[in-house]
Design a protein around this motif. Structure first.
Motif, PDB file in Angstrom:
ATOM      1  N   PHE A 141       0.907  -0.859   0.123  1.00 31.49           N
ATOM      2  CA  PHE A 141       0.031  -0.027   0.341  1.00 31.49           C
ATOM      3  C   PHE A 141       0.882   1.094   0.127  1.00 31.49           C
ATOM      4  O   PHE A 141       1.666   1.430   0.726  1.00 31.49           O
ATOM      5  N   THR A 197      -5.718   7.126   3.829  1.00 34.31           N
ATOM      6  CA  THR A 197      -6.761   6.163   3.543  1.00 34.31           C
ATOM      7  C   THR A 197      -6.037   4.513   4.172  1.00 34.31           C
ATOM      8  O   THR A 197      -6.790   4.105   4.330  1.00 34.31           O
ATOM      9  N   PRO A 200      -5.430   2.309   7.856  1.00 32.32           N
ATOM     10  CA  PRO A 200      -5.785   1.348   7.729  1.00 32.32           C
ATOM     11  C   PRO A 200      -6.196  -0.216   7.448  1.00 32.32           C
ATOM     12  O   PRO A 200      -6.678  -0.938   7.326  1.00 32.32           O
ATOM     13  N   GLN A 201      -6.354   0.795   6.013  1.00 39.51           N
ATOM     14  CA  GLN A 201      -6.684  -0.138   4.918  1.00 39.51           C
ATOM     15  C   GLN A 201      -6.201  -1.563   4.184  1.00 39.51           C
ATOM     16  O   GLN A 201      -5.999  -3.370   4.883  1.00 39.51           O
ATOM     17  N   ALA A 202      -4.565  -0.806   5.006  1.00 40.28           N
ATOM     18  CA  ALA A 202      -3.562  -1.764   4.865  1.00 40.28           C
ATOM     19  C   ALA A 202      -3.043  -2.357   5.706  1.00 40.28           C
ATOM     20  O   ALA A 202      -3.287  -4.361   5.891  1.00 40.28           O
ATOM     21  N   VAL A 203      -3.696  -2.581   6.724  1.00 44.84           N
ATOM     22  CA  VAL A 203      -3.666  -3.051   8.521  1.00 44.84           C
ATOM     23  C   VAL A 203      -5.251  -4.436   8.398  1.00 44.84           C
ATOM     24  O   VAL A 203      -5.410  -5.515   8.867  1.00 44.84           O
ATOM     25  N   GLY A 204      -6.045  -3.953   7.599  1.00 42.65           N
ATOM     26  CA  GLY A 204      -7.537  -4.609   6.896  1.00 42.65           C
ATOM     27  C   GLY A 204      -6.568  -5.668   6.341  1.00 42.65           C
ATOM     28  O   GLY A 204      -7.207  -6.906   6.451  1.00 42.65           O
ATOM     29  N   ALA A 205      -6.173  -5.748   5.029  1.00 45.82           N
ATOM     30  CA  ALA A 205      -5.644  -6.834   4.491  1.00 45.82           C
ATOM     31  C   ALA A 205      -4.261  -7.708   5.203  1.00 45.82           C
ATOM     32  O   ALA A 205      -4.492  -8.430   4.813  1.00 45.82           O
TER      33      ALA A 205
ATOM     34  N   GLY B  93     -11.947   1.271   7.475  1.00 40.44           N
ATOM     35  CA  GLY B  93     -10.475   1.443   7.116  1.00 40.44           C
ATOM     36  C   GLY B  93      -9.807   0.148   6.693  1.00 40.44           C
ATOM     37  O   GLY B  93     -10.011  -1.052   6.088  1.00 40.44           O
ATOM     38  N   ILE B  94     -10.305  -0.407   8.062  1.00 37.64           N
ATOM     39  CA  ILE B  94      -9.562  -2.113   8.016  1.00 37.64           C
ATOM     40  C   ILE B  94     -11.162  -2.905   6.825  1.00 37.64           C
ATOM     41  O   ILE B  94     -10.090  -4.080   6.780  1.00 37.64           O
ATOM     42  N   GLY B  97     -10.083  -2.319   3.640  1.00 35.60           N
ATOM     43  CA  GLY B  97      -8.619  -3.277   3.179  1.00 35.60           C
ATOM     44  C   GLY B  97      -8.512  -4.692   3.276  1.00 35.60           C
ATOM     45  O   GLY B  97      -8.127  -5.183   2.292  1.00 35.60           O
ATOM     46  N   ALA B 101      -8.695  -7.346  -0.144  1.00 37.71           N
ATOM     47  CA  ALA B 101      -7.620  -8.804   0.078  1.00 37.71           C
ATOM     48  C   ALA B 101      -8.628  -9.813   0.133  1.00 37.71           C
ATOM     49  O   ALA B 101      -8.138 -11.166   0.307  1.00 37.71           O
ATOM     50  N   HIS B 121     -13.528   6.803   3.786  1.00 40.00           N
ATOM     51  CA  HIS B 121     -13.004   5.295   2.836  1.00 40.00           C
ATOM     52  C   HIS B 121     -14.445   4.503   2.823  1.00 40.00           C
ATOM     53  O   HIS B 121     -14.339   3.786   1.123  1.00 40.00           O
TER      54      HIS B 121
END
Lengths: 432, 366
Positions: A141, A197, A200-205, B93-94, B97, B101, B121
Motif C-alpha cells: 500500500f 486512507t 487502516p486499509q493496509a492493516v485490514g488486508a 478502513g480495516i 482493506g 484482500a 473510506h
C-alpha cells in the motif's frame, strides 16, 4: 546473522535507556505496593508517591540505525547485508532509472503534456532498500511517492508512463490522475489520493492475510510524516497492534508535508516514538542509506509474518518540490536543499558503496544514465501518441455488473456518437 | 471457530428445532422481529461463507449495541466477530482493506450518524476502488447499522443518510422495511460483489412482521434494485422506503376509509432505483407522493421527482408530485417537536387529499 547481532546491540541499548528512564521514576523506598505493580485493567505499572509529569525530554531520542557512512563505507562490518551482485545492481539501477524518469516527466508536466507529477528525489534509498527486503508476494500500500518500490517490484517504465498519460495501454484504463499507479499482478494496491486512507486499509488486508492458514505474506504500508497526523494513522497503529497483524508501517519522514516542516507537523520524538507507546515493534532508520533500510525491513518482515506488527520511521529529505503544483524555494533555502543533494544523497551513497566493491564505475554510470534517459524519452513520446482508452471504459467497473441506468446512458452515448461522430475527436480513442 | 459453551449449543439446537418445526407447518407464517431477521441473515451467510466476518464497536461479547449480532461471537469466535477500538475511520478502513484482500466484511456502525467519521473510506475507497483499479479489485463489503430518527436522541442521532450515500456511483444503497426485507436484502448485500450501504432503522428493530417459511429458509434472498408493491391501489401512488413505509401504509389505511385507494411502493433499494415500478404505478394512478424521513433538499423524493420530469411518466401525471419529508431543520430534542419534524400519517393523508383535489396551495408547498 550479522543483522541479528546488530539489532540485539540496539535492543540492549534501548533496554539500558528504558531502565534508566524507569529508574528516575521509581523510588523503591516509597513504593507503596511492595514489589507488586498496580493491576488496573488499563495499566499494569508501579505505584510512586513522587508526583512527576513526563514530557518529550523524559526519554532519549530513538536512535537512527545506519550501515553506510556518507562515503559509502560500511561502518560496522557485521552490519553489512549479504546481498548478491545482481540484487545490489538492481537496487542501484532502479534508483537511476527513477531519477531519469522523474526528470523527464516533471518537465513534461511543465510543458503541459500531463496534468500532474510528483518526483521522488532524496527518497530513493528508502524505496529500493525496502523493496529489496520484501517478498514479491507481500502486498504494497503506497502513498504516492514510492515509485522506486514499484520499479524494483517489476512495474516497467513503460507502464508507469502510460499511466501518467492515461492512454489505452495504461493498466489502470486511463482513469486515475497521474502517479496513482496500481498492479494486481505485482501486489500493488492502486494508490488512493486522500492521505492516510491506505493505512487502516493496509492493516485490514494484513488481517485478511493473518486469517489465511500458514500465512507467509505481509503487508507494507508507506506513508509520510505529514499523513501520520491524520486520524487514520492512529487508527492503523492501534488496529495493527490490537489485531496482531502481519504489517510493516513504513513512515517516510522526509521533513516536509508540502510546505509544512516536520517541526510544525508534530512535537515529541517524531513518528517512531508513537510505536512502542502503541504496542508496535519500532525502529528508526537512516532513509538515505539503502542498506540500513534493507536490514531494517528484512528484520521487520521476519517479525511481521509472525503477526508482530512493526513501525519503521525512515529519516530522509524531500529534495524535490512536493508536486508540480508547488515551488519549494518559497519556504526553504537552496543551501538547505544543497546539503541533502550532496553529502546525504542516497543514490550517491549506494554508488560509492558499489564502486568500493568494484561493481560500478564511471563508465557504467554514464552508459546507464544515457540508456535510461533515452528510454524514458522514447517511451514518453510513444505514450503521447497512443490512443485514449475506448470511451465505453468510462461506464465499466463502476459496478461489478453494469446497472440498467448506466447501460441506458452508454447506449444513448453510442447512438449520439454514431450520429454526430464528425463533431468528436473519435480518432483519439480506441475502437472496439 | 468451534462452539464455545454448552448454552450456545442449546441455543443452536433450539433454533434448528424451531426451524424444523416451522418447515413442517407449510402454510403458516411466523412473526419475527426485524432484529432477528437481520441476525438470521448474518448468521446464515457466515455459516455459508467463511470469508464473511463482522466487525464494529461492541458487536462481539456485547452482542451489538442493538443486539443485531446476538450470539454470533459465541458461535463464530474472535476470528470472525471482531470488537474494535472506538474509531469509525479505523474499522471502516480495516473492513475496506480486508475486502481488497478477498474477505467479505460486514462493517457495523453503531448508528450511521457515526459513519460520517468514516465516510472517506466509503466514498473515496470502497465506492471507487473497483473502477480505479480498472476492474481488478472488487470491494465486497456491507456497511450496516441503524439510520434515521430513533426517539429522543436529537440532532446528532436522528438523521437519514439515504440521500447522502445514494448520491455516489459505485455504492448500492438499501433501506429495508419489514423482516422479510431485512433478511432477504441483507443476504443479497453480503453476497453482492459491490460495496453496499445497508440502512436499518432502530424503531423497526423490535417490530414483528410475519415471515413465510420461504422467507425463513436459508436460501431466501431478495433481488437488489427491485421495489415491492406493499399495497395495490388505483388512485394515488405513495413511494417510500424503510420506516417511511410504515407511515405511508398507515396513511393508506386511513385514506382507504375515505374511499381513496393508495398504491404503496416500498423501494427497498435506493440505488439502483427501481424507477420502472414507480413509472408503471404512475401510469395507473396518475398521482404521486414521495414519503421519506430525510430532509427535502436533494433528497430521495427530489430524485424521484426529477426522474419523473425526465421521463414519459411526467405525461401520465394529473397533478404535480408532492414530497412529504422530514422538516428542514436539525432534529429537535423536545418530544412534541420531534414528532412534528418527521412525516406522520396525517401529513401523508393531507398531501394525498391535496394532490388528488389538484389543490397544491402555495403556502403548503415546502
Amino acid at each position: 546473522m550479522a543483522l541479528r547481532s546488530g539489532l540485539s546491540l540496539l535492543r540492549y541499548i534501548s533496554l539500558r535507556t528504558s531502565s534508566r528512564v524507569l529508574s528516575t521514576h521509581i523510588n523503591p523506598e516509597i513504593n507503596q505496593n511492595g514489589e507488586k505493580t498496580a493491576e488496573f485493567p488499563g495499566a499494569k505499572a508501579p505505584y510512586v508517591t513522587e508526583m512527576k509529569f513526563l514530557n518529550e525530554n523524559s526519554y532519549e531520542s530513538i536512535p537512527i540505525y545506519r550501515v553506510l557512512d556518507n562515503n559509502g563505507d560500511v561502518i560496522l562490518a557485521n552490519e553489512e547485508p549479504t546481498l548478491d551482485k545482481e540484487t545490489l545492481l538492481n537496487m542501484y539501477k532502479s534508483m537511476v532509472q527513477l531519477n531519469q524518469m522523474d526528470k523527464i516527466l516533471y518537465e513534461s508536466q511543465r510543458q503541459g503534456r500531463i496534468s500532474f507529477y510528483m518526483t521522488n528525489y532524496g527518497e530513493e534509498g528508502m524505496h529500493v532498500g525496502s523493496a529489496a527486503a520484501l517478498s514479491p508476494q507481500d502486498l504494497i500500500f503506497a502513498q504516492y511517492r514510492e515509485v522506486g518500490v514499484l520499479l524494483y517490484r517489476g512495474m516497467t517504465i513503460t507502464e508507469l508512463i502510460n499511466q501518467c498519460y492515461g492512454n489505452h495501454e495504461d493498466p489502470g484504463k486511463g482513469r486515475h490522475m497521474p502517479v496513482h499507479y496500481g498492479s494486481k499482478q505485482l501486489n500493488v494496491v492502486t494508490i488512493s489520493s486522500p492521505l492516510a486512507t491506505q493505512m487502516p486499509q493496509a492493516v485490514g488486508a494484513a488481517y485478511a492475510f493473518k486469517r489465511t492458514p500458514d500465512n507467509d505474506r505481509c503487508v507494507i504500508c508507506y506513508f509520510g510524516e505529514g499523513a501520520a497526523s491524520e486520524g487514520d494513522a492512529f487508527a492503523a497503529f492501534n488496529f495493527a497492534a490490537t489485531l496482531d497483524c502481519p504489517v510493516i508501517l513504513f513512515c517516510r519522514n522526509n521533513g516536509y508535508a508540502i510546505s509544512t516542516p516536520s517541526s510544525e507537523q508534530y512535537r515529541g520524538d517524531g513518528i517512531a516514538a508513537r510505536g512502542p507507546s502503541m504496542g508496535l515493534h519500532t525502529i528508526r532508520v537512516d532513509g538515505t542509506d539503502a542498506l540500513a533500510v534493507y536490514n531494517a525491513v528484512a528484520r521487520a518482515r521476519e517479525l511481521a509474518v509472525k503477526n508482530k506488527p512493526v513501525l519503521i520511521e525512515a529519516m530522509s529529505y524531500r529534495v524535490g518540490h512536493h508536486s508540480t503544483s508547488d515551488d519549494s524555494t518559497a519556504y526553504r533555502s537552496l543551501e538547505e536543499i544543497q546539503k541533502w543533494t550532496s553529502d546525504e544523497n542516497p543514490v550517491q551513497k549506494l554508488r560509492l558503496y558499489l564502486e568500493r566493491k568494484g561493481l560500478w564505475n564511471e563508465e557504467s554510470e554514464k552508459s546507464l544514465i544515457k540508456e535510461s534517459r533515452d528510454f524514458v524519452v522514447r517511451t514518453m513520446q510513444d505514450a503521447e501518441k497512443k490512443k485514449k482508452p475506448h470511451w465505453k471504459e468510462m461506464f465499466e467497473d463502476v459496478y461489478y455488473d453494469m446497472p440498467l441506468k448506466l447501460q441506458k446512458q452508454m447506449h444513448e452515448m453510442e447512438d449520439h456518437l454514431r450520429k454526430y461522430e464528425e463533431h468528436y475527436p473519435m480518432e483519439n480513442y480506441e475502437k472496439e | 471457530m468451534a462452539l464455545k459453551s454448552p448454552p450456545v449449543l442449546f441455543g443452536l439446537l433450539a433454533r434448528i428445532s424451531r426451524r424444523t418445526f416451522s418447515t413442517s407447518n407449510a402454510l403458516a407464517s411466523k412473526p419475527v422481529t426485524v432484529r432477528d431477521a437481520l441476525n438470521q441473515a448474518i448468521d446464515e451467510e457466515m455459516e455459508r461463507d467463511d470469508k464473511v466476518f463482522v466487525l464494529g464497536e461492541e458487536v462481539a461479547q456485547y452482542d451489538g449495541a442493538y443486539k443485531v449480532t446476538r450470539g454470533l461471537w459465541k458461535k463464530y469466535g474472535d476470528r470472525r466477530v471482531i470488537d474494535t477500538p472506538i474509531t469509525e475511520i479505523g474499522f471502516a478502513g480495516i473492513a475496506v482493506g480486508a475486502a481488497f484482500a478477498g474477505l467479505k466484511p460486514i462493517c457495523e456502525f453503531m448508528t450511521f450518524n457515526f459513519s460520517m467519521q468514516a465516510i472517506d473510506h466509503i466514498i473515496n475507497s470502497a465506492a471507487k476502488t473497483f473502477y480505479m483499479s480498472a476492474g481488478g479489485v472488487p470491494v465486497p463489503i456491507v456497511f450496516r447499522g441503524p439510520n434515521g430518527a430513533a426517539a429522543g436522541v436529537a440532532a446528532q442521532h436522528s438523521q437519514c443518510f439515504g440521500a447522502w450515500y445514494s448520491h455516489c456511483p459505485g455504492l448500492k444503497v438499501i433501506m429495508p422495511y419489514s423482516s422479510e426485507d431485512a433478511k432477504g436484502l441483507l443476504k443479497a448485500a453480503i453476497r453482492d460483489p459491490d460495496p453496499v450501504v445497508f440502512l436499518e432503522d432502530e424503531i423497526l428493530y423490535g417490530l414483528q412482521f410475519p415471515m413465510s417459511d420461504e422467507a425463513l429458509s436459508s436460501d431466501f434472498v431478495l433481488p437488489i434494485g427491485k421495489a415491492k408493491i406493499e399495497r395495490e391501489g388505483s388512485h394515488i401512488t405513495l413511494v417510500c422506503a424503510g420506516k417511511a413505509t410504515d407511515t405511508a401504509l398507515q396513511a393508506a389505511n386511513e385514506l382507504a376509509g375515505k374511499g381513496i385507494e393508495c398504491e404503496v411502493i416500498n423501494l427497498r433499494t435506493i440505488r439502483p432505483l427501481d424507477f420502472d415500478t414507480i413509472a408503471r404505478s404512475i401510469a395507473k394512478t396518475h398521482h404521486l407522493i414521495t414519503v421519506e424521513q430525510g430532509w427535502p433538499q436533494s433528497g430521495i423524493g427530489a430524485e424521484i421527482c426529477a426522474r419523473v420530469m425526465e421521463s414519459s411518466a411526467f405525461f401520465e401525471l394529473d397533478a404535480p408530485v408532492w414530497r412529504v419529508t422530514g422538516a428542514d431543520v436539525p432534529m429537535p430534542y423536545a418530544r412534541s417537536l420531534e414528532t412534528l419534524a418527521l412525516p406522520r400519517p396525517p401529513d401523508v393523508v393531507a398531501a394525498a387529499t391535496s394532490v388528488l383535489a389538484n389543490k397544491i396551495a402555495n403556502e403548503a408547498a415546502i
